[in-house]
Design an enzyme around this catalytic site. Structure first.
Site, PDB file in Angstrom:
ATOM      1  N   CYS A 171       0.394  -4.097  -7.775  1.00 49.72           N
ATOM      2  CA  CYS A 171       1.466  -3.490  -6.992  1.00 49.72           C
ATOM      3  C   CYS A 171       1.176  -2.035  -6.619  1.00 49.72           C
ATOM      4  CB  CYS A 171       2.787  -3.594  -7.744  1.00 49.72           C
ATOM      5  SG  CYS A 171       3.501  -5.257  -7.709  1.00 49.72           S
ATOM      6  N   TYR A 194       6.541  -0.977  -1.416  1.00 46.59           N
ATOM      7  CA  TYR A 194       7.659  -0.032  -1.543  1.00 46.59           C
ATOM      8  C   TYR A 194       7.323   1.273  -0.814  1.00 46.59           C
ATOM      9  CZ  TYR A 194      11.227   2.891  -3.774  1.00 46.59           C
ATOM     10  OH  TYR A 194      12.260   3.746  -4.016  1.00 46.59           O
ATOM     11  N   THR A 196       6.913   4.346  -1.387  1.00 44.88           N
ATOM     12  CA  THR A 196       5.947   5.344  -1.872  1.00 44.88           C
ATOM     13  C   THR A 196       4.528   4.800  -2.006  1.00 44.88           C
ATOM     14  OG1 THR A 196       6.438   4.793  -4.181  1.00 44.88           O
ATOM     15  CG2 THR A 196       7.734   6.575  -3.169  1.00 44.88           C
ATOM     16  N   LYS A 197       4.342   3.508  -1.730  1.00 44.30           N
ATOM     17  CA  LYS A 197       3.030   2.901  -1.956  1.00 44.30           C
ATOM     18  C   LYS A 197       2.029   3.307  -0.866  1.00 44.30           C
ATOM     19  CE  LYS A 197       3.924   0.547  -5.714  1.00 44.30           C
ATOM     20  NZ  LYS A 197       5.349   0.760  -5.982  1.00 44.30           N
ATOM     21  N   ASN A 198       0.752   3.079  -1.148  1.00 46.31           N
ATOM     22  CA  ASN A 198      -0.315   3.495  -0.240  1.00 46.31           C
ATOM     23  C   ASN A 198      -0.230   2.792   1.112  1.00 46.31           C
ATOM     24  OD1 ASN A 198      -0.933   4.290  -2.882  1.00 46.31           O
ATOM     25  ND2 ASN A 198      -3.112   4.409  -2.418  1.00 46.31           N
TER      26      ASN A 198
END
Length: 374
Positions: A171, A194, A196-198
């Site tokens: 994740c 989500y 904030t993910k890369n």
């Protein structure tokens, strides 16, 4: 005597530099245009943009199939269900992770079993993994924490010897590799999208697999068990991703290489310059994607004081995660009291610093100065 004309209002003079956020999504015109295109099309539910995003994600990851879902949590849940995990089964995972890793196991009725972590990589220590296997073990679920791959050679060897499946909690690790091979290809892979993910969609998830039957089952499970409209083949869920979010994700995927390169350069600068705390170690053969850049304070250091000092300097910082999953009441009710000393020690000492791709050189220098002043 004429009254003096009022002076025009002036903006307040800043007393300190702007705060540096811990995370910041990179959103450009591509995302905005993609969303407007979907809105103009009138097709907002799971449709052609989801299919296009899945195809591109699978190609990027080197997988036959990619199945989009409404969140990383629902993706983990679906992956476990597709592997027939249920009551009476055990799933071995890391205690040092976001709670969704463990909650997804509980959702199936299975029992989480924890293997303690390596104190340098923060991932499951393979030396502790095999001892956790029992006749009830159905799945090993390594977590590629903060964007660095777990020890997948050892994991696969153990899984093969004991005839158990692997579901990778990737994740936080989209784009990460182990020995030149993408995470999410050693077993069934699960990714979070989500905000904030890369690679992000705001909220969403993705599952990868080379198994045609597993992929078919997961597609049914995410859509009420329905292949044809109103024809239900099994009990399923509403775990779909919509086209608006998929359009954002596809645009994010297009710039993933550049964003990852920036993260890696930022991480290298921090590692080269920070002297006051223990910086992350990247094991040989891993391509870290730096979802988080996490340092360790000396054992016994006052973390609250360190966080307050960074805040005062305008440097965003966070703690991922202040407690191991085995410390939460709803999990202790299931697993009892377990002794995981490395997790407890690491959880008490970690701080994550900004590493996102929108940092400037000035930002990086301020982060280094604030950390070295601790």
């Amino acid at each position: 005597m004429a009254k003096e004309a009022p002076k025009p209002s002036q903006p307040p003079i800043p007393t300190s530099p702007r705060p540096i956020p811990l995370s910041r999504p990179w959103i450009g015109e591509e995302e905005k245009s993609a969303v407007l295109e979907v809105l103009d099309s009138g097709m907002l539910a799971q449709g052609p943009r989801v299919a296009k995003f899945e195809e591109s994600f699978a190609k990027m990851n080197g997988s036959r199939h990619a199945i989009a879902t409404s969140s990383g949590t629902t993706a983990l849940h679906l992956a476990l269900l597709a592997h027939d995990v249920g009551p009476g089964d055990e799933v071995i995972t890391s205690p040092f992770t976001f709670i969704a890793s463990v909650n997804s196991i509980l959702f199936t009725g299975a029992t989480p079993v924890f293997a303690d972590i390596d104190d340098e990589t923060f991932n499951i220590d393979p030396a502790r993994l095999e001892a956790a296997i029992t006749p009830r073990t159905k799945v090993i679920m390594p977590v590629h924490l903060y964007g660095m791959a777990a020890d997948m050679d050892e994991m696969q060897d153990i899984a093969t010897r004991h005839n158990v499946d692997i579901v990778e909690d990737a994740c936080q690790a989209v784009g990460a590799t182990y020995g030149g091979r993408h995470v999410g290809t050693f077993g069934t892979g699960v990714f979070s999208l989500y905000a904030t993910k890369n690679v992000m969609t705001g909220e969403g998830g993705m599952i990868t697999t080379d198994d045609d039957e597993l992929a078919d089952r997961m597609r049914l499970l995410r859509n009420h068990g329905m292949r044809k409209r109103y024809q239900y083949e099994m009990l399923g869920y509403n775990f779909r991703l919509n086209d608006v979010l998929a359009a954002i994700g596809h645009a994010q995927l297009e710039r993933m290489r550049e964003a990852t390169d920036r993260r890696r350069k930022n991480a290298q600068f921090l590692t080269d310059q920070i002297e006051s705390v223990t910086t992350p170690r990247v094991k040989e053969g891993r391509d870290h994607v730096w979802h988080q850049y996490t340092v360790r304070l000396p054992d016994g250091a006052d973390r609250d004081a360190a966080l307050a000092s960074l805040e005062e300097a305008g440097v965003g910082a966070g703690v991922f995660y202040p407690l191991g999953a085995h410390r939460f009441p709803h999990i202790r009710e299931v697993v009892g009291d377990v002794d995981l000393p490395v997790t407890d020690r690491v959880a008490a000492s970690v701080i994550s610093l900004p590493v996102h791709p929108l940092l400037s050189r000035e930002d990086l220098e301020r982060i280094v100065a604030a950390v070295n002043a601790l």
